[in-house]
Design a protein around this motif. Structure first.
Motif, PDB file in Angstrom:
ATOM      1  N   LEU A 178      75.403   5.772 -16.721  1.00 48.28           N
ATOM      2  CA  LEU A 178      76.425   4.803 -17.117  1.00 48.28           C
ATOM      3  C   LEU A 178      76.841   4.952 -18.582  1.00 48.28           C
ATOM      4  CD1 LEU A 178      75.056   1.643 -15.290  1.00 48.28           C
ATOM      5  CD2 LEU A 178      77.072   2.978 -14.668  1.00 48.28           C
ATOM      6  N   SER A 179      75.893   5.285 -19.456  1.00 49.72           N
ATOM      7  CA  SER A 179      76.210   5.377 -20.889  1.00 49.72           C
ATOM      8  C   SER A 179      77.150   6.524 -21.219  1.00 49.72           C
ATOM      9  CB  SER A 179      74.916   5.526 -21.700  1.00 49.72           C
ATOM     10  OG  SER A 179      74.138   4.367 -21.615  1.00 49.72           O
TER      11      SER A 179
ATOM     12  N   GLY B 131      82.020   2.866 -18.562  1.00 47.60           N
ATOM     13  CA  GLY B 131      80.575   2.757 -18.343  1.00 47.60           C
ATOM     14  C   GLY B 131      80.053   1.377 -18.700  1.00 47.60           C
ATOM     15  N   LYS B 132      80.522   0.822 -19.840  1.00 47.75           N
ATOM     16  CA  LYS B 132      80.113  -0.521 -20.236  1.00 47.75           C
ATOM     17  C   LYS B 132      80.605  -1.547 -19.221  1.00 47.75           C
ATOM     18  CE  LYS B 132      80.046   0.472 -25.205  1.00 47.75           C
ATOM     19  NZ  LYS B 132      80.658   0.166 -26.523  1.00 47.75           N
TER      20      LYS B 132
ATOM     21  N   ASN C  48      69.885   7.878 -13.448  1.00 48.63           N
ATOM     22  CA  ASN C  48      70.478   9.166 -13.047  1.00 48.63           C
ATOM     23  C   ASN C  48      70.472  10.202 -14.171  1.00 48.63           C
ATOM     24  OD1 ASN C  48      71.145   9.091 -10.308  1.00 48.63           O
ATOM     25  ND2 ASN C  48      73.206   9.857 -10.704  1.00 48.63           N
ATOM     26  N   PHE C  49      69.832   9.910 -15.294  1.00 53.54           N
ATOM     27  CA  PHE C  49      69.860  10.831 -16.434  1.00 53.54           C
ATOM     28  C   PHE C  49      69.254  12.191 -16.073  1.00 53.54           C
ATOM     29  CE2 PHE C  49      67.800  12.707 -20.166  1.00 53.54           C
ATOM     30  CZ  PHE C  49      68.865  12.759 -21.062  1.00 53.54           C
ATOM     31  N   ASN C  50      68.023  12.185 -15.582  1.00 54.90           N
ATOM     32  CA  ASN C  50      67.350  13.442 -15.264  1.00 54.90           C
ATOM     33  C   ASN C  50      67.970  14.135 -14.054  1.00 54.90           C
ATOM     34  OD1 ASN C  50      64.829  13.515 -17.139  1.00 54.90           O
ATOM     35  ND2 ASN C  50      64.916  11.413 -16.399  1.00 54.90           N
ATOM     36  N   LYS C  51      68.419  13.334 -13.098  1.00 54.50           N
ATOM     37  CA  LYS C  51      69.080  13.910 -11.924  1.00 54.50           C
ATOM     38  C   LYS C  51      70.374  14.611 -12.328  1.00 54.50           C
ATOM     39  CE  LYS C  51      70.475  12.699  -7.220  1.00 54.50           C
ATOM     40  NZ  LYS C  51      70.614  11.591  -6.249  1.00 54.50           N
ATOM     41  N   ALA C  52      71.117  13.995 -13.250  1.00 49.72           N
ATOM     42  CA  ALA C  52      72.360  14.598 -13.735  1.00 49.72           C
ATOM     43  C   ALA C  52      72.084  15.917 -14.460  1.00 49.72           C
ATOM     44  CB  ALA C  52      73.091  13.631 -14.653  1.00 49.72           C
TER      45      ALA C  52
ATOM     46  N   ALA D 122      69.683  -4.243 -13.865  1.00 53.11           N
ATOM     47  CA  ALA D 122      70.648  -5.114 -14.516  1.00 53.11           C
ATOM     48  C   ALA D 122      70.898  -4.695 -15.954  1.00 53.11           C
ATOM     49  CB  ALA D 122      70.146  -6.561 -14.493  1.00 53.11           C
ATOM     50  N   PHE D 123      72.131  -4.946 -16.402  1.00 49.62           N
ATOM     51  CA  PHE D 123      72.593  -4.769 -17.766  1.00 49.62           C
ATOM     52  C   PHE D 123      72.152  -3.430 -18.346  1.00 49.62           C
ATOM     53  CE2 PHE D 123      72.975  -6.288 -22.293  1.00 49.62           C
ATOM     54  CZ  PHE D 123      74.346  -6.266 -22.257  1.00 49.62           C
ATOM     55  N   LYS D 124      71.583  -3.423 -19.570  1.00 51.52           N
ATOM     56  CA  LYS D 124      71.299  -2.152 -20.229  1.00 51.52           C
ATOM     57  C   LYS D 124      70.104  -1.437 -19.616  1.00 51.52           C
ATOM     58  CE  LYS D 124      68.474  -4.197 -23.901  1.00 51.52           C
ATOM     59  NZ  LYS D 124      68.393  -4.452 -25.336  1.00 51.52           N
TER      60      LYS D 124
END
Length: 563
Positions: free
Chosen positions: A217-218, A469-470, A197-201, A189-191
């Motif tokens: 998302l960010s 993203g937000k 997905n950061f490391n996967k990306a 949820a939320f932030k």
């Protein structure tokens, strides 16, 4: 027979090698998943700590709690397995220290990630020992430096598991003291989902460009631009991408890069050859060059932002976005000052007042651009009002000239700026604000949620970037709230809750976009990811608007010289 034996041996070696590669790939996928979940849990726990500190009367530095024996265990024992613990004496844990260290861990994971497993493991190991190994006994034989990627992956996964075990105890302590201060860190949820997905990306980007749903998302800006995203922790990768023309920022970079070259040509060769330059005094030429240099600066800063728009270090990326805001502020301020100089040319006292006030407003705008407070969503209206107010300051000089010289004379004086410059800006605003033409694409199915409203309009230009993203973070919260209304009892509905979270993740992070049968048709706008998207058209219009404004200033000086 010998040849057959050799061939069989060679085949066995190949199969064994392939199996090792599959194992290594599988281990790396597990590591990536663990790291992404760990980032989300840290985000949630940071939020939990901040709530705790707000609800506590005492200052965070004084908040110390007793922790049971399990929290003060060491995770290493040379005589036991990796999963066993060595019990130590009772100790105290400073919650504010854990809070600070979790912030440091989050920043370090985002900086190192899977690209440098050695540094990542060293950081996690050191921070774990600092927080949870309270004994004064120094390990006799510190483990030798591990460089094998396979072993590093295993050790990082194990360390993350130990972190979760210890932090679960801290969660319980906070929950026991102030239940309303805690959150469910497993909830997407939320932030808490900002870095999913950061490391996967990062890993996927090593093989090529990403699509929209592979980005965390960010980093998502425009949900209608699907393919061609870069994502890297290396500055060199970003700089090299300037000269690659197959990603979705290429045209944004080069429309303004070419614009810089055009404005440099105008500044160095074209303007000095005009009769306006030759008839003007040095003082009269200064406002023209102020405008030209501000325009060059605006375009250069825009190039920097679009080069780094998908840089994986969020703080650097945010700073580059601030550079883009700075460029807009410089351009508007310089445009206003040049118009003021020409329209109030024969009224030096009023002109001096206007220029000083405009310069102060521009300086304040630069402070707004770099202030964390004014970058918050609740300050969006203030930012918009500032930029609009700054532009209206220039318009007010028209009315000053009307007062002194009459309406018709003033209208003739300013009219060239309307059709030579502002018309281009307004056309760009229409495309940018409406996200045209990419909003009309039908080569892929765009993931949109009708139940959770989102919008994009021309006012978003003053924010600098789109904000899909937000909006998706808000959609996730909305979906969890809507779907979770009938799942109040966690013990009875845990499986349904897990299914719900899984569906939400699959919706917002699908493995690939859904293509329509028309995805190869030219009119389906498949090409809009790379050329003539709304932001490209906005850039072209800005360039024509800047050049048009330059020629409008020349017209103003010609009118002044003819008097």
């Amino acid at each position: 027979m010998n040849e057959v034996a050799v061939n069989q041996s060679d085949l066995r070696q190949r199969f064994a090698s392939r199996e090792d590669e599959d194992d290594e790939r599988g281990r790396e996928e597990v590591l990536i998943e663990k790291l992404d979940r760990f980032l989300s849990s840290i985000e949630s726990r940071l939020d939990s700590f901040e709530r705790y500190f707000k609800l506590k009367d005492k200052a965070p530095d004084d908040l110390k709690v007793n922790v049971d024996n399990t929290l003060s265990e060491s995770r290493r024992n040379s005589n036991a397995s990796v999963n066993s613990f060595k019990s130590l004496s009772l100790s105290l844990v400073n919650i504010s220290t854990i809070h600070q260290r979790l912030r440091l861990i989050k920043d370090s994971v985002l900086k190192s990630s899977i690209s440098n497993l050695e540094n990542l493991y060293s950081m996690l190991d050191d921070q774990y020992n600092y927080l949870f190994n309270f004994n004064s006994v120094v390990e006799e034989d510190r483990e030798e430096k591990v460089t094998n990627r396979e072993l590093l992956s295993e050790k990082i996964i194990t360390t993350i598991q130990y972190f979760d075990e210890k932090l679960n105890h801290v969660d319980k302590l906070i929950s026991d003291r102030i239940p309303q201060a805690t959150t469910n860190y497993e909830s997407p949820a939320f932030k808490h989902m900002r870095f999913h997905n950061f490391n996967k990306a990062l890993k996927t980007s090593e093989k090529g460009y990403l699509h929209y749903y592979q980005l965390p998302l960010s980093w998502r800006e425009n949900r209608y631009i699907i393919y061609g995203y870069r994502f890297s922790l290396k500055h060199s990768d970003m700089l090299k991408s300037i000269f690659r023309f197959d990603h979705n920022e290429s045209m944004n970079i080069w429309t303004h890069a070419i614009g810089v070259l055009i404005l440099v040509y105008i500044s160095v060769w074209q303007y000095p050859s005009t009769t306006v330059y030759q008839n003007n005094s040095l003082k009269d030429n200064i406002p023209v060059y102020v405008f030209l240099f501000a325009a060059i600066g605006c375009l250069v800063l825009s190039v920097i932002w679009h080069t780094y728009s998908c840089f994986a270090k969020l703080r650097v990326r945010a700073n580059c976005a601030c550079m883009d805001y700075t460029g807009i502020t410089l351009l508007i301020t310089a445009s206003i000052i040049s118009a003021e100089y020409c329209s109030l040319y024969y009224h030096p006292s009023l002109l001096r007042t206007y220029i000083i006030f405009s310069s102060l407003c521009g300086t304040a705008g630069l402070m707004f651009n770099w202030s964390p407070f004014f970058d918050k969503p609740e300050c969006r209206l203030i930012r918009i009002m500032f930029f609009v107010g700054l532009a209206l300051l220039g318009v007010s000089t028209f009315f000053c000239q009307v007062y002194y010289e009459g309406f018709i004379t003033s209208l003739r004086f300013f009219f060239p700026t309307l059709y030579k410059s502002f018309l281009w800006y307004w056309v760009g605003v229409l495309f940018y604000g409406g996200l045209f033409p990419e909003k009309w694409r039908y080569d892929v199915v765009i993931n949109e949620d009708e139940t959770c409203s989102h919008s994009h309009d021309s006012k978003d230009i003053f924010q600098g970037v789109e904000h899909s993203g937000k909006e998706e973070i808000e959609e996730i919260v909305c979906e969890i709230q809507n779907e979770g209304q009938d799942l109040r009892n966690e013990s009875e509905n845990s499986y349904k809750k897990n299914d719900m979270y899984k569906e939400i993740l699959e919706k917002h992070f699908p493995s690939r976009p859904i293509r329509t049968p028309y995805h190869k048709d030219f009119l389906s706008l498949w090409w809009v990811d790379y050329v003539f998207q709304s932001h490209n058209i906005w850039h072209i219009c800005v360039l024509f608007g800047v050049i048009g404004y330059y020629y409008s200033i020349l017209d103003m000086f010609i009118a002044l010289q003819s008097k």
